[in-house]
Design an enzyme around this catalytic site. Structure first.
Site, mmCIF file in Angstrom:
data_model
loop_
_atom_site.group_PDB
_atom_site.id
_atom_site.type_symbol
_atom_site.label_atom_id
_atom_site.label_comp_id
_atom_site.label_asym_id
_atom_site.label_seq_id
_atom_site.Cartn_x
_atom_site.Cartn_y
_atom_site.Cartn_z
ATOM 1 N N GLU A 149 20.086 5.054 3.846
ATOM 2 C CA GLU A 149 20.171 5.502 5.248
ATOM 3 C C GLU A 149 21.205 4.643 6.001
ATOM 4 O OE1 GLU A 149 18.706 8.193 6.455
ATOM 5 O OE2 GLU A 149 19.016 7.898 8.595
ATOM 6 N N LEU A 153 9.034 -4.894 0.742
ATOM 7 C CA LEU A 153 9.067 -3.426 0.805
ATOM 8 C C LEU A 153 8.482 -2.916 2.129
ATOM 9 C CD1 LEU A 153 7.722 -2.583 -2.797
ATOM 10 C CD2 LEU A 153 9.977 -3.392 -2.111
ATOM 11 N N TYR A 191 16.224 3.447 12.568
ATOM 12 C CA TYR A 191 15.772 2.936 11.265
ATOM 13 C C TYR A 191 16.961 2.406 10.449
ATOM 14 C CZ TYR A 191 14.333 3.188 6.354
ATOM 15 O OH TYR A 191 14.110 2.904 5.034
ATOM 16 N N THR A 236 0.821 -1.221 0.000
ATOM 17 C CA THR A 236 0.000 0.000 0.000
ATOM 18 C C THR A 236 0.854 1.270 0.000
ATOM 19 O OG1 THR A 236 -0.127 -0.059 2.409
ATOM 20 C CG2 THR A 236 -1.946 -1.085 1.216
ATOM 21 N N GLY A 237 2.168 1.123 0.076
ATOM 22 C CA GLY A 237 3.051 2.303 0.077
ATOM 23 C C GLY A 237 3.345 2.769 -1.350
ATOM 24 N N HIS A 286 13.813 8.098 -2.931
ATOM 25 C CA HIS A 286 13.037 8.105 -4.178
ATOM 26 C C HIS A 286 11.622 8.577 -3.869
ATOM 27 C CE1 HIS A 286 13.358 4.143 -2.393
ATOM 28 N NE2 HIS A 286 12.132 3.876 -2.810
ATOM 29 N N ARG A 329 4.265 10.058 -2.554
ATOM 30 C CA ARG A 329 5.068 10.059 -1.334
ATOM 31 C C ARG A 329 4.212 10.516 -0.152
ATOM 32 N NH1 ARG A 329 9.322 7.862 1.227
ATOM 33 N NH2 ARG A 329 11.295 8.888 0.779
ATOM 34 N N SER A 371 18.496 0.391 2.200
ATOM 35 C CA SER A 371 18.359 1.844 2.114
ATOM 36 C C SER A 371 19.693 2.561 2.220
ATOM 37 C CB SER A 371 17.468 2.294 3.271
ATOM 38 O OG SER A 371 17.621 3.670 3.508
HETATM 39 O O1 G4F Z 1 12.442 13.123 3.501
HETATM 40 P P1 G4F Z 1 13.142 12.599 4.700
HETATM 41 O O2 G4F Z 1 12.314 12.382 5.912
HETATM 42 O O3 G4F Z 1 13.899 11.298 4.225
HETATM 43 P P2 G4F Z 1 15.133 10.457 4.827
HETATM 44 O O4 G4F Z 1 15.268 10.655 6.282
HETATM 45 O O5 G4F Z 1 16.341 10.772 3.992
HETATM 46 O O6 G4F Z 1 14.672 8.972 4.580
HETATM 47 C C1 G4F Z 1 14.079 8.545 3.360
HETATM 48 O O7 G4F Z 1 15.058 8.042 2.501
HETATM 49 C C2 G4F Z 1 15.721 6.862 2.957
HETATM 50 C C3 G4F Z 1 16.748 6.495 1.907
HETATM 51 O O8 G4F Z 1 17.957 7.118 2.217
HETATM 52 C C4 G4F Z 1 14.700 5.770 3.182
HETATM 53 F F1 G4F Z 1 15.318 4.645 3.593
HETATM 54 C C5 G4F Z 1 13.699 6.225 4.216
HETATM 55 O O9 G4F Z 1 12.712 5.227 4.419
HETATM 56 C C6 G4F Z 1 13.036 7.476 3.689
HETATM 57 O O10 G4F Z 1 12.338 7.132 2.517
HETATM 58 O O11 G4F Z 1 14.328 13.605 5.125
HETATM 59 C C7 G4F Z 1 15.297 14.024 4.190
HETATM 60 C C8 G4F Z 1 16.144 15.121 4.806
HETATM 61 C C9 G4F Z 1 16.707 14.797 6.192
HETATM 62 O O12 G4F Z 1 18.046 15.196 6.234
HETATM 63 C C10 G4F Z 1 15.900 15.662 7.149
HETATM 64 O O13 G4F Z 1 16.594 16.065 8.324
HETATM 65 O O14 G4F Z 1 15.317 16.280 4.987
HETATM 66 C C11 G4F Z 1 15.624 16.861 6.243
HETATM 67 N N1 G4F Z 1 14.493 17.657 6.690
HETATM 68 C C12 G4F Z 1 14.521 18.996 6.981
HETATM 69 N N2 G4F Z 1 13.333 19.408 7.410
HETATM 70 C C13 G4F Z 1 13.245 17.219 6.939
HETATM 71 C C14 G4F Z 1 12.522 18.316 7.383
HETATM 72 N N3 G4F Z 1 12.688 15.984 6.796
HETATM 73 C C15 G4F Z 1 11.383 15.851 7.113
HETATM 74 N N4 G4F Z 1 10.805 14.633 6.961
HETATM 75 N N5 G4F Z 1 10.619 16.896 7.577
HETATM 76 C C16 G4F Z 1 11.142 18.153 7.748
HETATM 77 O O15 G4F Z 1 10.450 19.080 8.158
#
Ligand code: G4F
Length: 331
Positions: A129, A78, A151, A10-11, A181, A186, A127
């Site tokens: 991550e 997934l 995570y 469902t994601g 991605h 999303r 990932s």
């Molecule tokens: O969009 P994010 O929450 O993605 P993140 O943490 O990179 O993780 C995603 O990608 C991974 C692959 O590397 C996956 F495994 C994981 O499941 C997920 O799909 O955050 C991206 C960046 C981070 O550095 C965060 O600190 O954006 C920065 N950020 C800044 N302000 C924020 C925000 N992230 C979120 N979610 N919300 C904010 O307000």
């Protein structure tokens, strides 16, 4: 007709992968957890060809049953607790689902193979991550893993467990180390969608600004529709292996904001953005940029959608969604 079982169906990725496999003539089974799961209802409407099977990554017996019922040729794992920020507050649950869940589904597949004699190919959603405090720039398959979140630690467990089942039992088990991605599908908790949704709402006068965390983090962002193709390609190879899937470009949250606001004609976005410490992470992953040479050479895979196009696509989609929600509200 090949049969595939997808956990996390469902994601965002589950939906794109279902479409890809259905288009290739697969019979697609999707594992859905919980009773009266509203996401299952939505999936039944949007993807009626997906046959829903009940099961939970925390419950090995349910997985053994789901695998036996779907008789898959391919299993794509997934399913995960996938929001990094949430993983600090829910470290145990994240470890159990995102890490322990991989062991459970591997065991269910192994049990099915042993009892049915049928060979199953397995994909694990690893990932970027896992690279965390990066030890190489760019990051590749051989880069030392140094996760920075519960995570990330859970994903490392699943990654090595997948490799271990390949080496211990000769399973055709591959791991895709996918960099970020995104798409209009999303979840709004992730930064790209949070930004595209806010830009749309600001443009329509529904919101005044946006509160964010660290604007200097850099990510290698690709389009989810391109990335699910890499998953499928991995399972079509004679030998199972691990592959980095990335664009090879990195961009900061600031660059994301510049493009997203530019799509609606706003160049001076800084007055619309506030920094809120609630969105800062206890340990940040500062820089991700992947080297996907192996996937490009061995799988013949390459990303098609570029970052600029991806961000604009998301903003346009959110403008349409918000405008449609607005006319529903006023009618
Ligand atoms: O969009 P994010 O929450 O993605 P993140 O943490 O990179 O993780 C995603 O990608 C991974 C692959 O590397 C996956 F495994 C994981 O499941 C997920 O799909 O955050 C991206 C960046 C981070 O550095 C965060 O600190 O954006 C920065 N950020 C800044 N302000 C924020 C925000 N992230 C979120 N979610 N919300 C904010 O307000």
């Amino acid at each position: 007709m090949k049969r595939a079982l997808i956990t996390g169906v469902t994601g965002q990725d589950g939906m794109y992968l279902s479409e890809l496999l259905h288009g290739k003539g697969y019979e697609v089974f999707g594992l859905v957890a919980g009773q009266n799961n509203p996401k299952a209802e939505l999936l039944a409407k949007s993807h009626p060809y997906v046959r829903i099977v009940s099961g939970n990554l925390l419950d090995l017996v349910s997985l053994i049953r789901a695998v036996a019922d779907s008789e898959p040729d391919e299993v794509y794992n997934l399913g995960a607790v996938s929001f990094v920020a949430y993983s600090w507050q829910n470290a145990r649950l994240t470890s159990d689902v995102t890490g322990g869940g991989v062991l459970n589904i591997l065991e269910a597949v192994r049990f099915y193979q042993d009892s049915s004699g049928k060979a199953v190919r397995f994909y694990q959603a690893s990932s970027s991550e896992m690279f965390g405090k990066v030890q190489d720039v760019p990051q590749r398959e051989s880069t030392l893993l140094w996760p920075r979140s519960p995570y990330g630690v859970a994903k490392v467990f699943g990654h090595y467990m997948t490799i271990n089942y390949r080496e211990s039992y000769g399973m055709h088990a591959s791991s895709g180390v996918l960099f970020n991605h995104e798409s209009p599908r999303r979840g709004p908790e992730f930064v790209t969608r949070k930004v595209s949704q806010a830009v749309a709402r600001i443009t329509l006068g529904l919101q005044d600004g946006i509160a964010l965390g660290n604007l200097d983090a850099k990510r290698d962002w690709g389009f989810a529709g391109d990335y699910v193709e890499a998953m499928w390609l991995m399972l079509q190879q004679d030998e199972a292996d691990d592959y980095v899937i990335s664009t090879g470009e990195t961009h900061s949250i600031r660059e994301l904001l510049t493009i997203a606001f530019d799509e609606v004609g706003i160049t001076d976005w800084e007055p619309l953005v506030t920094i809120d410490p609630r969105f800062m992470r206890p340990a940040e992953v500062d820089l991700l940029i992947g080297d996907s040479t192996k996937a490009r050479e061995k799988l013949g895979w390459k990303p098609r959608v570029e970052f600029d196009e991806l961000v604009r696509m998301m903003v346009r989609s959110d403008l349409e969604l918000q405008a449609a929600a607005g006319s529903e509200r006023s009618s």
